[in-house]
Structure formats: structure tokens, C-alpha cells
Enzyme design. Structure first.
Site, PDB file in Angstrom:
ATOM      1  N   TYR A   1      -5.191  -3.013  -4.671  1.00 21.53           N
ATOM      2  CA  TYR A   1      -5.878  -2.062  -5.217  1.00 21.53           C
ATOM      3  C   TYR A   1      -6.741  -1.577  -4.800  1.00 21.53           C
ATOM      4  CZ  TYR A   1      -1.840  -4.189  -7.478  1.00 21.53           C
ATOM      5  OH  TYR A   1      -0.565  -4.440  -8.194  1.00 21.53           O
TER       6      TYR A   1
ATOM      7  N   TYR B   1       0.750  -0.891  -0.210  1.00 22.70           N
ATOM      8  CA  TYR B   1       0.091  -0.207  -0.033  1.00 22.70           C
ATOM      9  C   TYR B   1       0.390   1.238   0.061  1.00 22.70           C
ATOM     10  CZ  TYR B   1      -3.311   3.210   1.270  1.00 22.70           C
ATOM     11  OH  TYR B   1      -4.730   4.711   1.472  1.00 22.70           O
TER      12      TYR B   1
END
Length: 271
Positions: free
Chosen positions: A235, A202
Site C-alpha cells: 500500500y 500492485y
């Protein structure tokens, strides 16, 4: 978590087949988590892997030296191409793959590859420390030296400013305009298996968004295999949404799992 959309097709494989390894090495500090270090550190591109009263700073940045770039390529080969323990010629095959991708990545970054307007390799690196010593293979394959300090590449991705990636679905936004390329793709997203599920993926994607904004990108894309659930979760958490998917016949023709195409609207990204 991995997204190997642009690693070069492999040369003929070694005699023994490829498959997931039976055992994995582990870090001495498996409960670490990745977070922003501080407001000052975040602006310079840093995060902390923390837990158990200890913390290791991860530098998040565009690559600086060719030695670091080569270490990043080795991490990708290690992540995307795993071998049986008794594979014949596995190390030679890995080296050949890494050499090919290293040259190809240099060509993309230097602007020698047609269609790629601009490419950057973004890495997460940590100092070589006792907490990493149990991950012998990671340290030996992905180590580099910078200013006399030994560091290890533990995460990597490419940000590609281009209209399309070869053999991949093409994004629809903002439309095909050769004079104004404001579309970009993430590729080769990977995190060392010893540090997965700790927030490093992330953090890398977030770093790539900041660079994309500097480039004037309006629409950011990423391809992810339909069976890569961890990648899809990453995502989605990063704000990407579904745009399309690869037809089954194309995936069979290319000999790989089907890909999803995910889109992120950079106009919604906070300044």
C-alpha cells in the site's frame, strides 16, 4: 500479502486448530514478474506475468459471471483460512465459509446491504495452463469456465463505496455526508500464495484506483493488520499514507491483530 477486512467471521472451526501450512505448492515458473502488457492492453485491464522467456497474461477486471465470483470467494477463503494437513472437517468448513461469503458478497454488490452504496469485485485471472498444473489446489479451488475456456482466479479485491466498513476504523475524509458519498474502501485484498511478490497485488490496487476515479471517489482507504508487513509495503508503494490505527482493546475484543487505516488522495492520482 492479504488484507482480510471484510471476509465474514468464520463459523465454529473444525476440531484441529488453524495454522499456517507446513508446505506450499509452487508454480513451474517461479521467477515470473507482473507488468503492464502494453498501452492497449493496459487500457483494457491486462498485465503480464513474465520471466524465463515465457509470459502469461493476467486479465484485470470487474467480475463478469457468478462462476467467477464464486472462484474469487474460494481464493479468499484459501488465502485467509489455512488449515493443518490433518484437520478434521477442513474441506466442509472451507465450503461453508465460501458459501456464506458468496451470498454476502452478492448482497453487497446488488445493493441489498445497508451502508454500501456500490461494491465491485475486481479479479486477476489467467488461463488454466501447464505452468499452473503444479499448483493443483489453486486450480481445483479457484477455477471457473467462461466462454468454454477454463480460467483461474489468482488475485482479488473489493472496492466498496461507503462511509464505513463494519468493525473497522472509519476514514475522516472527506467528512461524513450522507448526501455525497465520495469515500471508498478496499477490502479482501488477496493474491494466490503461489504468485505473491510478483507485482500482481500492485496491479489489482492500481485497477481499483481507475474504477474509483470513474465512480467519482475522492478518498480511498484500506485497512491492514499491523503485523502484515508485506501488505503495508504494497500500500505504501501504491501511494497510501498512514491516517490512524485501531486501539488495542478493540482488537482484543474482536480477537484479531490491530489494524492500521491507510488513506490515498484520489485528487493526486494522474488522469
Amino acid at each position: 500479502m492479504a488484507s482480510a477486512s471484510r471476509l465474514l467471521p468464520p463459523a465454529p472451526p473444525p476440531a484441529a486448530p488453524l495454522h499456517r501450512p507446513r508446505t506450499r505448492s509452487h508454480l513451474a515458473v517461479p521467477r515470473l514478474r507482473c507488468r503492464a502488457a502494453s498501452s492497449a492492453a493496459t487500457s483494457s485491464g491486462a498485465a503480464l506475468l513474465e520471466g524465463g522467456g515465457s509470459a502469461a497474461e493476467v486479465a484485470l477486471r470487474e467480475f463478469v459471471t457468478l462462476d467467477e465470483l464464486r472462484a474469487a470467494v474460494r481464493l479468499r477463503v484459501r488465502t485467509f483460512c489455512e488449515y493443518a494437513v490433518d484437520s478434521v472437517g477442513a474441506e466442509d468448513h472451507r465450503k461453508a465459509l465460501a458459501d456464506r461469503e458468496f451470498e454476502a458478497l452478492q448482497d453487497r454488490i446488488s445493493g441489498k446491504t445497508i451502508n454500501f452504496q456500490r461494491v465491485s469485485c475486481i479479479n486477476g485471472t489467467v488461463p488454466l495452463s501447464p505452468s499452473l498444473m503444479t499448483a493443483d489446489e489453486l486450480c481445483s479451488m479457484c477455477k471457473f469456465v467462461e466462454d468454454g475456456e477454463e480460467r483461474v482466479v489468482v488475485g482479488s479485491l473489493d472496492l466498496n463505496q461507503c462511509l464505513w466498513l463494519p468493525d473497522e476504523l472509519t476514514g475522516k475524509r472527506p467528512g461524513v455526508n450522507e448526501d455525497s458519498q465520495t469515500r471508498a474502501y478496499l477490502s479482501n485484498v488477496c493474491v494466490a500464495k503461489e504468485l505473491q511478490k510478483k507485482g500482481l497485488g500492485y496491479a489489482l490496487v492500481d485497477k481499483s484506483k481507475k474504477l474509483a476515479r470513474e465512480w467519482g471517489i475522492t478518498d480511498l482507504y484500506v485497512h491492514v493488520a499491523i503485523n502484515n508487513i508485506a501488505g503495508q509495503k504494497l500500500y505504501k508503494k501504491s501511494g497510501f499514507v498512514y491516517e490512524g490505527e485501531e486501539p488495542a482493546w478493540k482488537a482484543r475484543f474482536l480477537g484479531r491483530p490491530r489494524r492500521l487505516l491507510l488513506w490515498f488522495d484520489m485528487n493526486k492520482e494522474p488522469l
